[in-house]
Design a protein around this motif. Sequence first.
Motif, PDB file in Angstrom:
ATOM      1  N   CYS A  28       0.795  -1.226   0.000  1.00 35.06           N
ATOM      2  CA  CYS A  28       0.000   0.000   0.000  1.00 35.06           C
ATOM      3  C   CYS A  28       0.822   1.266   0.000  1.00 35.06           C
ATOM      4  O   CYS A  28       0.442   2.241  -0.612  1.00 35.06           O
ATOM      5  N   GLY A  29       1.871   1.317   0.732  1.00 31.72           N
ATOM      6  CA  GLY A  29       2.552   2.591   0.923  1.00 31.72           C
ATOM      7  C   GLY A  29       3.989   2.570   0.480  1.00 31.72           C
ATOM      8  O   GLY A  29       4.451   1.649  -0.139  1.00 31.72           O
ATOM      9  N   GLY A  30       4.713   3.621   0.813  1.00 31.80           N
ATOM     10  CA  GLY A  30       6.111   3.700   0.461  1.00 31.80           C
ATOM     11  C   GLY A  30       6.943   4.083   1.657  1.00 31.80           C
ATOM     12  O   GLY A  30       6.553   4.945   2.432  1.00 31.80           O
ATOM     13  N   TYR A  31       8.068   3.413   1.823  1.00 30.54           N
ATOM     14  CA  TYR A  31       9.006   3.781   2.879  1.00 30.54           C
ATOM     15  C   TYR A  31      10.218   4.442   2.247  1.00 30.54           C
ATOM     16  O   TYR A  31      10.859   3.850   1.391  1.00 30.54           O
ATOM     17  N   ILE A  73       2.564   6.677   2.804  1.00 28.15           N
ATOM     18  CA  ILE A  73       1.339   7.044   2.108  1.00 28.15           C
ATOM     19  C   ILE A  73       0.563   5.780   1.759  1.00 28.15           C
ATOM     20  O   ILE A  73       1.133   4.810   1.290  1.00 28.15           O
ATOM     21  N   MET A  74      -0.747   5.846   1.980  1.00 32.53           N
ATOM     22  CA  MET A  74      -1.591   4.702   1.641  1.00 32.53           C
ATOM     23  C   MET A  74      -2.875   5.187   0.993  1.00 32.53           C
ATOM     24  O   MET A  74      -3.618   5.966   1.580  1.00 32.53           O
ATOM     25  N   VAL A 145      -1.023  12.382  11.101  1.00 31.19           N
ATOM     26  CA  VAL A 145      -1.816  11.766  10.043  1.00 31.19           C
ATOM     27  C   VAL A 145      -2.636  12.835   9.318  1.00 31.19           C
ATOM     28  O   VAL A 145      -3.239  13.702   9.954  1.00 31.19           O
ATOM     29  N   ALA A 146      -2.646  12.763   7.983  1.00 31.40           N
ATOM     30  CA  ALA A 146      -3.487  13.640   7.170  1.00 31.40           C
ATOM     31  C   ALA A 146      -4.264  12.794   6.180  1.00 31.40           C
ATOM     32  O   ALA A 146      -3.698  11.901   5.539  1.00 31.40           O
ATOM     33  N   ALA A 187      -1.806  10.132   4.442  1.00 31.13           N
ATOM     34  CA  ALA A 187      -0.370  10.445   4.554  1.00 31.13           C
ATOM     35  C   ALA A 187       0.004  10.455   6.026  1.00 31.13           C
ATOM     36  O   ALA A 187      -0.653  11.099   6.842  1.00 31.13           O
ATOM     37  N   VAL A 188       1.055   9.722   6.353  1.00 29.70           N
ATOM     38  CA  VAL A 188       1.479   9.569   7.745  1.00 29.70           C
ATOM     39  C   VAL A 188       2.966   9.893   7.840  1.00 29.70           C
ATOM     40  O   VAL A 188       3.750   9.466   6.995  1.00 29.70           O
TER      41      VAL A 188
END
Length: 345
Positions: A28-31, A73-74, A145-146, A187-188
């Motif tokens: 789901c997201g990116g590191y 981000i997810m 968190v947004a 977005a975290v």
Amino acid sequence: MKLWRVVAGVLAVGFIAAGVTPAWACACGGYLPDAQSRARAYGENALVQHDGGTEKITLSMAINGISKKAAWIMPVPAAAKVELGDDQLFYRLDRLTRPKIVYKKTYWPFRDLGIMRNSRGLAGEAAPGSGVNVRQQMVLGPFAVARLTGSTGTAVTDWLRTNGYVVPATLAANLTPYLTEKWEIVAVKLAPKRDGESLSGATPPLRLTFASQRIVYPMRLSKGATTSQTVTVYVAAEHRVDATKLPDASVKPELLFAGRVEDAALTTPANFLTAYTATYSEPGRITDDFTFAPSATDAEYQRVEVVTTNDGFWSTVGVLFGGLLLIGVGAAVIARVLVRRSRLS
């Protein structure tokens, strides 16, 4: 270790600095670590729970190295509720889905000759900024968190930069398909209480709850990854599920487990757990999300691992001696019968 220390390694939405190319995490997201670190995400665990029209995704990433900045981000198909998850969840799921161990014995003369050698994995039978609408901002444990929607990928990435996210060059293009489909972007980023502290290891789980008629696990952002990634997805639903869409059609996920389980996080009847794992050595080939649908049957499945033990020299001698003794007794009985018959004749 402080909770957010463990988390930093999971979250990073990006950075482009001094020509450094970020590494994305799978799924789901990116590191993306800060430019001064060499931390990289190499895999993640996710529990996808679906009950009626509601889906929950609980996610934790595995990080190799230490990062002082982190973000994640997810994309999700509908407005999401974001919470911290259970720190012990994936430990329990791993235990529930481990292979069944079957022990077999071998004896010294046959040891290491390939006879009775063990087989592994035998089958037992998946706001500010034009064009951006900020739906919610909050601090959740170690995270800021947004929740966003946007008209274009560029509008969203401009907002992220303005708000302290250092964004990789490929993010806008990779977000565009989700924004076109009116998905929400969560977005975290790390919100440390003290300067200079960093995070590493497995990240604390985050749980996102949203409305969805289908079972989906977002994967398209992962096409920006630069290193091989492994993802394990546990799907809890009313029935066993099949993977009906794959992120990369050439990579078939391995079925790890299928069966009803008892766990505090899983409610009846959505407690049929199906677990899949897949490794993407070429993340750039990812073009779709995982989607899952009920299987034709609720056939259960558990891997079997055969472990061979050797009883050693003296046990072998005993077995051989016993075998020779039986042969000798049998030969003596046959001899006596033959002698008796010859006398009668």
